[in-house]
Design a protein around this motif. Structure first.
Motif, PDB file in Angstrom:
ATOM      1  N   LEU A 155      -1.477  -0.234  16.611  1.00 34.03           N
ATOM      2  CA  LEU A 155      -1.521  -1.068  15.405  1.00 34.03           C
ATOM      3  C   LEU A 155      -0.639  -0.498  14.302  1.00 34.03           C
ATOM      4  O   LEU A 155       0.126  -1.219  13.658  1.00 34.03           O
ATOM      5  CB  LEU A 155      -2.962  -1.177  14.898  1.00 34.03           C
ATOM      6  N   ILE A 156      -0.717   0.828  14.143  1.00 32.80           N
ATOM      7  CA  ILE A 156       0.080   1.462  13.073  1.00 32.80           C
ATOM      8  C   ILE A 156       1.562   1.232  13.312  1.00 32.80           C
ATOM      9  O   ILE A 156       2.309   0.780  12.441  1.00 32.80           O
ATOM     10  CB  ILE A 156      -0.226   2.971  12.989  1.00 32.80           C
ATOM     11  N   ILE A 157       2.001   1.510  14.559  1.00 32.18           N
ATOM     12  CA  ILE A 157       3.429   1.391  14.867  1.00 32.18           C
ATOM     13  C   ILE A 157       3.892  -0.046  14.644  1.00 32.18           C
ATOM     14  O   ILE A 157       4.920  -0.315  14.026  1.00 32.18           O
ATOM     15  CB  ILE A 157       3.708   1.853  16.311  1.00 32.18           C
ATOM     16  N   LEU A 158       3.091  -0.966  15.146  1.00 29.51           N
ATOM     17  CA  LEU A 158       3.451  -2.376  15.037  1.00 29.51           C
ATOM     18  C   LEU A 158       3.570  -2.797  13.572  1.00 29.51           C
ATOM     19  O   LEU A 158       4.565  -3.391  13.150  1.00 29.51           O
ATOM     20  CB  LEU A 158       2.377  -3.210  15.735  1.00 29.51           C
ATOM     21  N   PHE A 159       2.565  -2.428  12.803  1.00 33.61           N
ATOM     22  CA  PHE A 159       2.568  -2.860  11.405  1.00 33.61           C
ATOM     23  C   PHE A 159       3.658  -2.161  10.599  1.00 33.61           C
ATOM     24  O   PHE A 159       4.292  -2.773   9.751  1.00 33.61           O
ATOM     25  CB  PHE A 159       1.191  -2.630  10.772  1.00 33.61           C
ATOM     26  N   VAL A 160       3.859  -0.877  10.906  1.00 33.11           N
ATOM     27  CA  VAL A 160       4.906  -0.154  10.190  1.00 33.11           C
ATOM     28  C   VAL A 160       6.261  -0.779  10.481  1.00 33.11           C
ATOM     29  O   VAL A 160       7.061  -1.049   9.586  1.00 33.11           O
ATOM     30  CB  VAL A 160       4.905   1.341  10.577  1.00 33.11           C
ATOM     31  N   ALA A 161       6.497  -1.050  11.778  1.00 29.92           N
ATOM     32  CA  ALA A 161       7.797  -1.598  12.164  1.00 29.92           C
ATOM     33  C   ALA A 161       8.042  -2.940  11.489  1.00 29.92           C
ATOM     34  O   ALA A 161       9.127  -3.205  10.976  1.00 29.92           O
ATOM     35  CB  ALA A 161       7.875  -1.723  13.675  1.00 29.92           C
ATOM     36  N   ILE A 162       7.026  -3.776  11.504  1.00 34.57           N
ATOM     37  CA  ILE A 162       7.226  -5.122  10.947  1.00 34.57           C
ATOM     38  C   ILE A 162       7.286  -5.082   9.421  1.00 34.57           C
ATOM     39  O   ILE A 162       8.217  -5.595   8.804  1.00 34.57           O
ATOM     40  CB  ILE A 162       6.099  -6.064  11.406  1.00 34.57           C
ATOM     41  N   SER A 163       6.314  -4.396   8.833  1.00 36.53           N
ATOM     42  CA  SER A 163       6.259  -4.435   7.364  1.00 36.53           C
ATOM     43  C   SER A 163       7.428  -3.681   6.749  1.00 36.53           C
ATOM     44  O   SER A 163       7.949  -4.074   5.709  1.00 36.53           O
ATOM     45  CB  SER A 163       4.935  -3.875   6.867  1.00 36.53           C
ATOM     46  N   ALA A 164       7.906  -2.611   7.441  1.00 36.23           N
ATOM     47  CA  ALA A 164       9.040  -1.861   6.890  1.00 36.23           C
ATOM     48  C   ALA A 164      10.238  -2.785   6.758  1.00 36.23           C
ATOM     49  O   ALA A 164      10.981  -2.746   5.784  1.00 36.23           O
ATOM     50  CB  ALA A 164       9.381  -0.681   7.783  1.00 36.23           C
ATOM     51  N   ARG A 165      10.404  -3.633   7.793  1.00 38.85           N
ATOM     52  CA  ARG A 165      11.529  -4.554   7.763  1.00 38.85           C
ATOM     53  C   ARG A 165      11.408  -5.547   6.604  1.00 38.85           C
ATOM     54  O   ARG A 165      12.363  -5.829   5.906  1.00 38.85           O
ATOM     55  CB  ARG A 165      11.601  -5.302   9.083  1.00 38.85           C
ATOM     56  N   LEU A 166      10.206  -6.056   6.450  1.00 36.40           N
ATOM     57  CA  LEU A 166      10.013  -7.058   5.392  1.00 36.40           C
ATOM     58  C   LEU A 166      10.117  -6.423   4.013  1.00 36.40           C
ATOM     59  O   LEU A 166      10.811  -6.922   3.130  1.00 36.40           O
ATOM     60  CB  LEU A 166       8.649  -7.727   5.558  1.00 36.40           C
ATOM     61  N   VAL A 167       9.464  -5.283   3.880  1.00 38.85           N
ATOM     62  CA  VAL A 167       9.428  -4.642   2.565  1.00 38.85           C
ATOM     63  C   VAL A 167      10.802  -4.093   2.188  1.00 38.85           C
ATOM     64  O   VAL A 167      11.233  -4.199   1.049  1.00 38.85           O
ATOM     65  CB  VAL A 167       8.370  -3.521   2.551  1.00 38.85           C
ATOM     66  N   SER A 168      11.511  -3.543   3.191  1.00 41.69           N
ATOM     67  CA  SER A 168      12.807  -2.945   2.876  1.00 41.69           C
ATOM     68  C   SER A 168      13.771  -4.005   2.372  1.00 41.69           C
ATOM     69  O   SER A 168      14.614  -3.751   1.523  1.00 41.69           O
ATOM     70  CB  SER A 168      13.386  -2.259   4.100  1.00 41.69           C
ATOM     71  N   ARG A 169      13.617  -5.196   2.932  1.00 35.60           N
ATOM     72  CA  ARG A 169      14.498  -6.264   2.471  1.00 35.60           C
ATOM     73  C   ARG A 169      14.307  -6.486   0.967  1.00 35.60           C
ATOM     74  O   ARG A 169      15.258  -6.688   0.226  1.00 35.60           O
ATOM     75  CB  ARG A 169      14.167  -7.555   3.234  1.00 35.60           C
ATOM     76  N   TYR A 170      13.086  -6.370   0.559  1.00 37.27           N
ATOM     77  CA  TYR A 170      12.788  -6.565  -0.858  1.00 37.27           C
ATOM     78  C   TYR A 170      13.228  -5.359  -1.691  1.00 37.27           C
ATOM     79  O   TYR A 170      13.890  -5.490  -2.710  1.00 37.27           O
ATOM     80  CB  TYR A 170      11.286  -6.834  -1.013  1.00 37.27           C
ATOM     81  N   ILE A 171      12.897  -4.163  -1.164  1.00 34.67           N
ATOM     82  CA  ILE A 171      13.189  -2.955  -1.942  1.00 34.67           C
ATOM     83  C   ILE A 171      14.689  -2.683  -2.012  1.00 34.67           C
ATOM     84  O   ILE A 171      15.215  -2.258  -3.031  1.00 34.67           O
ATOM     85  CB  ILE A 171      12.454  -1.741  -1.331  1.00 34.67           C
ATOM     86  N   LEU A 172      15.384  -2.956  -0.892  1.00 35.23           N
ATOM     87  CA  LEU A 172      16.810  -2.631  -0.845  1.00 35.23           C
ATOM     88  C   LEU A 172      17.690  -3.721  -1.441  1.00 35.23           C
ATOM     89  O   LEU A 172      18.903  -3.589  -1.484  1.00 35.23           O
ATOM     90  CB  LEU A 172      17.236  -2.364   0.596  1.00 35.23           C
ATOM     91  N   LEU A 173      17.079  -4.809  -1.892  1.00 36.22           N
ATOM     92  CA  LEU A 173      17.865  -5.922  -2.421  1.00 36.22           C
ATOM     93  C   LEU A 173      18.818  -5.498  -3.550  1.00 36.22           C
ATOM     94  O   LEU A 173      20.011  -5.809  -3.500  1.00 36.22           O
ATOM     95  CB  LEU A 173      16.934  -7.048  -2.886  1.00 36.22           C
ATOM     96  N   PRO A 174      18.336  -4.751  -4.546  1.00 32.91           N
ATOM     97  CA  PRO A 174      19.254  -4.328  -5.616  1.00 32.91           C
ATOM     98  C   PRO A 174      20.406  -3.483  -5.089  1.00 32.91           C
ATOM     99  O   PRO A 174      21.532  -3.590  -5.538  1.00 32.91           O
ATOM    100  CB  PRO A 174      18.381  -3.488  -6.548  1.00 32.91           C
ATOM    101  N   PHE A 175      20.100  -2.647  -4.067  1.00 35.14           N
ATOM    102  CA  PHE A 175      21.131  -1.807  -3.467  1.00 35.14           C
ATOM    103  C   PHE A 175      22.213  -2.664  -2.830  1.00 35.14           C
ATOM    104  O   PHE A 175      23.400  -2.453  -3.020  1.00 35.14           O
ATOM    105  CB  PHE A 175      20.478  -0.893  -2.430  1.00 35.14           C
ATOM    106  N   LYS A 176      21.755  -3.673  -2.074  1.00 33.96           N
ATOM    107  CA  LYS A 176      22.716  -4.552  -1.399  1.00 33.96           C
ATOM    108  C   LYS A 176      23.550  -5.316  -2.415  1.00 33.96           C
ATOM    109  O   LYS A 176      24.747  -5.522  -2.220  1.00 33.96           O
ATOM    110  CB  LYS A 176      21.978  -5.509  -0.469  1.00 33.96           C
TER     111      LYS A 176
END
Lengths: 441, 225
Positions: free
Chosen positions: A141-162
């Motif tokens: 569960l941890i791996i699955l959620f980390v993998a998925i949420s990291a992708r979603l969250v990073s898109r939001y967090i890295l937006l200013p960088f991009k």
């Protein structure tokens, strides 16, 4: 590897490393608690039996269905309570069992007693087995959620960088307005944006200063040159002898050369500053033919024959002035370094322009030819900037130029990238007529 | 023809003044923008030679001034600035031609005549000298009314000679006039010789007088006397 993947992998790695340790700790704690509870309960039973003894009742050999044993002792041990863990193999059930014995010692009415009771407790292996199953699901569960949420969250967090990245990629020194970076709440990105802004502003400032300097320098040099040139012209009109005439002529030659070098260097600077950007497509084939015909007399004088294979409708995205300089420099080189009764082949297609000419082998290494002031066969009538300018023109227009010498032929090839050539037939481009445009080399 | 030279460099302005005065033009000098404006308000000029970088402002501002004051004149920009946008801006703001420093005085003269012809003569445009007649619009050259079979470059060369009669034209000046400042090819000077030779041959063949003299070491001269 993407940043988010790196973070995910590290996180998973940490989870995998920490899990056995945490498993051991939980296992130990769970076992401890189970034993502790059991021991307390068995002690309680022993106490109850002791109370019954004290009251003079004959205790039963089991209380609350817990088997208990009462033994009289001569002497009491030091501790009041002794706990024994007893493991054995149960033949009937065919499995390992774990039994917990609790012995309590009392002195009742002058007699020493050992009261013991026991119970079967959950084995360590059973706890581990249960935990392993839980851990498996937990990890999944941890791996699955980390993998998925990291992708979603990073898109939001890295937006200013991009966004910053895109702004910087689109940044051109030529643009007059300052760069505008997106607002961010992340400290690192704030730092980055601050740095980028400072750098871009500095680069813009430096660019403006260099441009200003080169323009000023040109102005400052060209005006005295103009003075000397005009004064020499006036001097030549006065009553002078042969000797003076020769001196004036030499000076005029030197000034001419100086003026050309100055203009060529300025042109190179301007090319480097990308001042000749254009989005228009010009008819390169037409310019090629025009430039070629302007060399007619010079070709005749050296008795050079020309073979042309020029495709029609070759449109190229290049500034018309640059196209003319490019062709002029290439063709005048092909003539200058040619031999008497030589040959020039001009091939133009939508893919490339190739100019082949006969001539003596080059005396300097081929790769140096495109450098400034490098001349093959040290030709006195050249200032040695022609090919450097050709190369710079090619660079700013995304063309690639190559030179080779083979079988007595100098071959200069300019390759056109596909996106620079267009094939549609537009109305003829009429170049603005800059008479005397310093299209020099 | 009355000419105003707007140039802050006094030596260069002096050269132009001397040369143009020798050609019989009435010539005045202004060393700054303000001075030029004053002169333009008081007098009228056929042509203005305008430097772009002036101590008290940009020469392009003078173009706006001329437009605003409705002054009818020819303008030739003289500048050391070769920046392309400057050139385009100058021509768009009403200048007639643009020449970059350093230049040959004979070239300046030829340009001046060309824009003056275009603007003031309104078409009737044949330049003639004795038996020679040139029409810059049709590029036709006639000697004794006979059409000469000459190339475009030879025509330009003859026109250059006619404009600068009795002047020594250096080979550098002729090369720059015919080929612009093209390429780093200084061998153009030899082609000047070929062009002049061919031109003289063709004029003589048509029964014209050979006016062109070689001036030892310096170049050529079209003699009108």
């Amino acid at each position: 590897m993407k940043l988010v993947d790196k973070f995910t992998l590290w996180f998973i790695g940490i989870v995998i490393l920490v899990t056995p340790v945490s498993m051991y700790i939980s296992y130990y704690n769970i076992k401890e608690k189970i034993y502790e509870a059991e021991v307390i309960r068995l002690k309680e039973i022993n106490d109850k039996i002791a109370n019954q003894l004290r009251a003079g009742k004959i205790p039963r050999h089991s209380i609350f269905d817990f088997p208990a044993g009462i033994v009289k002792l001569k002497k009491l041990p030091k501790d009041n309570v002794a706990v024994n863990e007893y493991k054995f193999y149960n033949e009937q059930l065919k499995r390992n069992e774990c039994r917990l014995d609790v012995n309590s010692f009392y002195t009742i009415n002058g007699t020493n007693y050992k009261i013991s009771s026991y119970n079967y407790v959950t084995k360590g292996e059973q706890i581990v087995a249960g935990m392993l199953k839980a851990v498996f699901w937990k990890m999944l569960l941890i791996i699955l959620f980390v993998a998925i949420s990291a992708r979603l969250v990073s898109r939001y967090i890295l937006l200013p960088f991009k966004q910053s990245l895109k702004t910087i990629q689109d940044f051109s020194l030529k643009q007059k307005e300052k760069i505008d970076l997106p607002h961010t709440t992340t400290a690192e990105f704030k730092e980055l944006n601050c740095f980028l802004k400072k750098m871009a502003d500095k680069a813009t400032d430096d660019y403006a200063r260099v441009k200003e300097f080169s323009e000023n320098a040109s102005h400052e040099v060209q005006t005295p040159l103009a003075v000397i040139q005009s004064k020499l012209e006036l001097l030549a009109e006065t009553c002078i002898g042969e000797n003076q005439a020769a001196l004036i002529s030499d000076m005029q030659n030197a000034i001419e050369k100086l003026a050309k070098i100055n203009r060529s260097l300025l042109l190179l600077t301007k090319l480097e500053n990308q001042e000749y950007e254009t989005s228009e497509n010009i008819r390169f084939c037409k310019i090629t033919r025009e430039v070629l015909s302007s060399f007619e007399l010079r070709l005749q004088l050296k008795n050079i024959s020309v073979n042309t294979d020029i495709d029609k409708n070759v449109y190229l995205q290049i500034h018309p002035v640059l196209a003319e300089i490019l062709l002029n420099n290439l063709l005048s080189n092909a003539i200058r370094y040619n031999i008497e009764d030589g040959l020039i082949e001009v091939t133009l297609s939508r893919k490339m322009l190739m100019i082949k000419n006969t001539g003596l082998p080059p005396e300097v290494p081929v790769e140096q030819l495109f450098r400034r002031f490098k001349k093959s066969n040290q030709c006195a009538d050249s200032i040695g900037l022609g090919l450097a300018i050709v190369k710079q023109i090619c660079i700013v227009n995304g063309l690639s130029v190559s030179y080779q010498y083979a079988d007595g032929f100098h071959v200069l090839e300019v390759d056109f990238p596909e996106e620079r050539v267009s094939q549609d037939t537009e109305p003829d481009f009429e170049p603005v007529n800059f008479k005397g445009t310093p299209a020099l080399g | 023809m009355k000419i105003l030279v707007v140039e802050d460099n006094r030596e260069l302005a002096g050269s132009m003044f001397d040369f143009l005065s020798q050609e019989g033009y009435i010539c005045e000098m202004a060393f700054g923008l303000g001075e030029a404006k004053n002169k333009l308000l008081l007098f009228s000029y056929d042509c203005i030679l305008l430097d772009i970088m002036l101590p008290d402002g940009n020469g392009l501002d003078l173009l706006q001034f001329i437009k605003a004051e409705n002054i009818y004149t020819c303008i030739l920009i003289i500048s050391a600035k070769e920046a392309l946008d400057d050139k385009v801006r100058g021509l768009e703001s009403g200048a007639d031609d643009y020449i970059t420093k350093p230049f040959h005085l004979s070239e300046l003269h030829a340009r001046l005549r060309a824009i003056y012809r275009r603007k003031k003569m309104n078409g009737s445009n044949v330049i003639s000298f004795n038996e020679i007649g040139l029409n810059p619009d049709t590029l036709e050259a006639r000697v004794n009314n006979k059409l000469l079979d000459i190339t475009r470059k030879e025509f330009e060369l003859l026109l250059y000679f006619l404009v600068n009669k009795n002047r020594i034209l250096s080979r550098q000046a002729i090369a720059a006039h015919l080929w612009g400042d093209y390429t780093d090819n200084l061998a153009n000077l030899d082609f000047v010789y070929q062009h002049v030779k061919n031109l003289r041959k063709k004029i003589s063949a048509a029964g014209g007088i050979d006016y062109i003299d070689t001036v030892y070491g310096l170049g050529y001269k079209f003699k009108s006397d």
